[in-house]
Write a protein that holds these residues in place. Structure first.
Motif, PDB file in Angstrom:
ATOM      1  N   GLU A   7       0.823  -1.214   0.000  1.00  9.77           N
ATOM      2  CA  GLU A   7       0.000   0.000   0.000  1.00  9.77           C
ATOM      3  C   GLU A   7       0.855   1.260   0.000  1.00  9.77           C
ATOM      4  O   GLU A   7       0.483   2.264  -0.603  1.00  9.77           O
ATOM      5  CB  GLU A   7      -0.945  -0.008   1.200  1.00  9.77           C
ATOM      6  N   ASP A   8       2.002   1.231   0.680  1.00 13.17           N
ATOM      7  CA  ASP A   8       2.913   2.380   0.645  1.00 13.17           C
ATOM      8  C   ASP A   8       3.356   2.662  -0.786  1.00 13.17           C
ATOM      9  O   ASP A   8       3.399   3.821  -1.233  1.00 13.17           O
ATOM     10  CB  ASP A   8       4.154   2.112   1.505  1.00 13.17           C
ATOM     11  N   VAL A  12       2.363   6.047  -3.433  1.00  8.51           N
ATOM     12  CA  VAL A  12       3.315   6.854  -4.206  1.00  8.51           C
ATOM     13  C   VAL A  12       3.060   6.693  -5.703  1.00  8.51           C
ATOM     14  O   VAL A  12       3.076   7.671  -6.457  1.00  8.51           O
ATOM     15  CB  VAL A  12       4.767   6.461  -3.864  1.00  8.51           C
ATOM     16  N   ALA A  13       2.845   5.460  -6.138  1.00  7.71           N
ATOM     17  CA  ALA A  13       2.603   5.210  -7.555  1.00  7.71           C
ATOM     18  C   ALA A  13       1.365   5.958  -8.045  1.00  7.71           C
ATOM     19  O   ALA A  13       1.367   6.529  -9.142  1.00  7.71           O
ATOM     20  CB  ALA A  13       2.441   3.709  -7.795  1.00  7.71           C
ATOM     21  N   GLU A  14       0.325   5.948  -7.244  1.00  3.41           N
ATOM     22  CA  GLU A  14      -0.898   6.680  -7.613  1.00  3.41           C
ATOM     23  C   GLU A  14      -0.604   8.154  -7.829  1.00  3.41           C
ATOM     24  O   GLU A  14      -1.065   8.761  -8.807  1.00  3.41           O
ATOM     25  CB  GLU A  14      -1.946   6.516  -6.509  1.00  3.41           C
ATOM     26  N   LYS A  48       6.027  -2.474 -14.153  1.00  4.09           N
ATOM     27  CA  LYS A  48       5.280  -1.219 -14.042  1.00  4.09           C
ATOM     28  C   LYS A  48       3.827  -1.399 -14.471  1.00  4.09           C
ATOM     29  O   LYS A  48       2.928  -0.782 -13.898  1.00  4.09           O
ATOM     30  CB  LYS A  48       5.956  -0.124 -14.878  1.00  4.09           C
ATOM     31  N   ASP A  49       3.610  -2.241 -15.468  1.00  3.97           N
ATOM     32  CA  ASP A  49       2.236  -2.468 -15.940  1.00  3.97           C
ATOM     33  C   ASP A  49       1.359  -3.050 -14.829  1.00  3.97           C
ATOM     34  O   ASP A  49       0.218  -2.608 -14.640  1.00  3.97           O
ATOM     35  CB  ASP A  49       2.241  -3.416 -17.143  1.00  3.97           C
ATOM     36  N   GLU A  50       1.885  -4.027 -14.123  1.00  4.40           N
ATOM     37  CA  GLU A  50       1.119  -4.632 -13.037  1.00  4.40           C
ATOM     38  C   GLU A  50       0.823  -3.612 -11.943  1.00  4.40           C
ATOM     39  O   GLU A  50      -0.272  -3.580 -11.377  1.00  4.40           O
ATOM     40  CB  GLU A  50       1.886  -5.811 -12.455  1.00  4.40           C
ATOM     41  N   VAL A  55      -3.047   0.273  -9.355  1.00  8.53           N
ATOM     42  CA  VAL A  55      -3.467   1.647  -9.029  1.00  8.53           C
ATOM     43  C   VAL A  55      -4.855   1.923  -9.595  1.00  8.53           C
ATOM     44  O   VAL A  55      -5.728   2.482  -8.914  1.00  8.53           O
ATOM     45  CB  VAL A  55      -2.441   2.673  -9.576  1.00  8.53           C
ATOM     46  N   LEU A  56      -5.077   1.536 -10.840  1.00  6.52           N
ATOM     47  CA  LEU A  56      -6.391   1.725 -11.457  1.00  6.52           C
ATOM     48  C   LEU A  56      -7.477   0.995 -10.673  1.00  6.52           C
ATOM     49  O   LEU A  56      -8.558   1.557 -10.408  1.00  6.52           O
ATOM     50  CB  LEU A  56      -6.376   1.218 -12.899  1.00  6.52           C
ATOM     51  N   GLU A  57      -7.203  -0.244 -10.297  1.00 10.21           N
ATOM     52  CA  GLU A  57      -8.196  -1.022  -9.552  1.00 10.21           C
ATOM     53  C   GLU A  57      -8.499  -0.382  -8.211  1.00 10.21           C
ATOM     54  O   GLU A  57      -9.663  -0.350  -7.779  1.00 10.21           O
ATOM     55  CB  GLU A  57      -7.683  -2.448  -9.355  1.00 10.21           C
ATOM     56  N   ARG A  58      -7.479   0.111  -7.550  1.00  6.09           N
ATOM     57  CA  ARG A  58      -7.688   0.705  -6.227  1.00  6.09           C
ATOM     58  C   ARG A  58      -8.520   1.975  -6.304  1.00  6.09           C
ATOM     59  O   ARG A  58      -9.303   2.277  -5.395  1.00  6.09           O
ATOM     60  CB  ARG A  58      -6.332   1.002  -5.576  1.00  6.09           C
TER      61      ARG A  58
END
Length: 203
Positions: A7-8, A12-14, A48-50, A55-58
């Motif tokens: 989640e951390d 950041v990725a989001e 990165k794709d995964e 991020v999209l799903e979350r």
């Protein structure tokens, strides 16, 4: 820093993906912001794709769930306004959703197709269905109702994504508490206007 969890990294990725888009964001950028070396990310994500899909799903899964678990078919104006208010609050509480959708839409490609098929088409069909089954919308053209749903959605997204350009027009941070409150009132009043002037009341 202590042990970094999934989640951390997604936090950041989001932020990075929503600010820069998929192509302009590297795993190195994300690792630097998290405070780890890039190889550490592979303990949680294959590539990165995964990570981007996660991020999209979350962001999008809770949004999609709203229409199936939270929103009710509006049998009166109060419920219709409550539904709109729920969607508004969700978007304003998750501004990265609007920003990320803008990047995805402009970039096109596989992720735009995925968002469209997995979330957007079902979402808009459900939103339009809520309007069609509302007795206060009786007799309205289904295509017109779909356009109305899209217009309100785009208004919300545009308000968030263009907020850096409108700061001087709204007297402060467009995403600040007072500005958001004014925007919510404006959109609810706009919906009421459509309701009162353009719908057929049931007998």
């Amino acid at each position: 820093m202590g042990k970094t969890n999934r989640e951390d990294i997604l936090d950041v990725a989001e932020q990075q993906f929503s600010e820069r888009g998929f192509d302009a964001t590297s795993l190195g950028d994300i690792a630097d912001k998290v405070g780890v070396r890039s190889p550490s990310l592979y303990k949680h994500f294959t590539n990165k794709d995964e990570m981007f899909v996660a991020v999209l799903e979350r962001l999008l899964d809770p949004y999609f769930d709203i229409l199936h678990r939270i929103l009710d078919v509006p049998m009166d104006q109060d419920q219709a306004e409550k539904n709109l208010h729920t969607v508004l609050r969700f978007y304003f509480a998750s501004p990265n959703l609007a920003r990320l959708l803008q990047h995805v839409a402009l970039a096109g490609g596989v992720y735009a197709n995925m968002v469209e098929e997995r979330w957007f088409i079902p979402f808009f069909k459900r939103a339009a269905a809520l309007s069609v089954t509302n007795p206060y919308m009786k007799g309205r053209d289904p295509h017109e109702l779909m356009l109305l749903v899209i217009a309100f959605h785009n208004m919300i997204v545009g308000y968030i994504t263009l907020s850096p350009l409108t700061e001087k027009l709204v007297d402060g941070d467009p995403l600040g508490r007072e500005a958001i409150k004014r925007q919510e009132v404006f959109m609810l009043n706009l919906a009421r206007s459509f309701w009162q002037e353009n719908t057929t009341r049931p007998a």
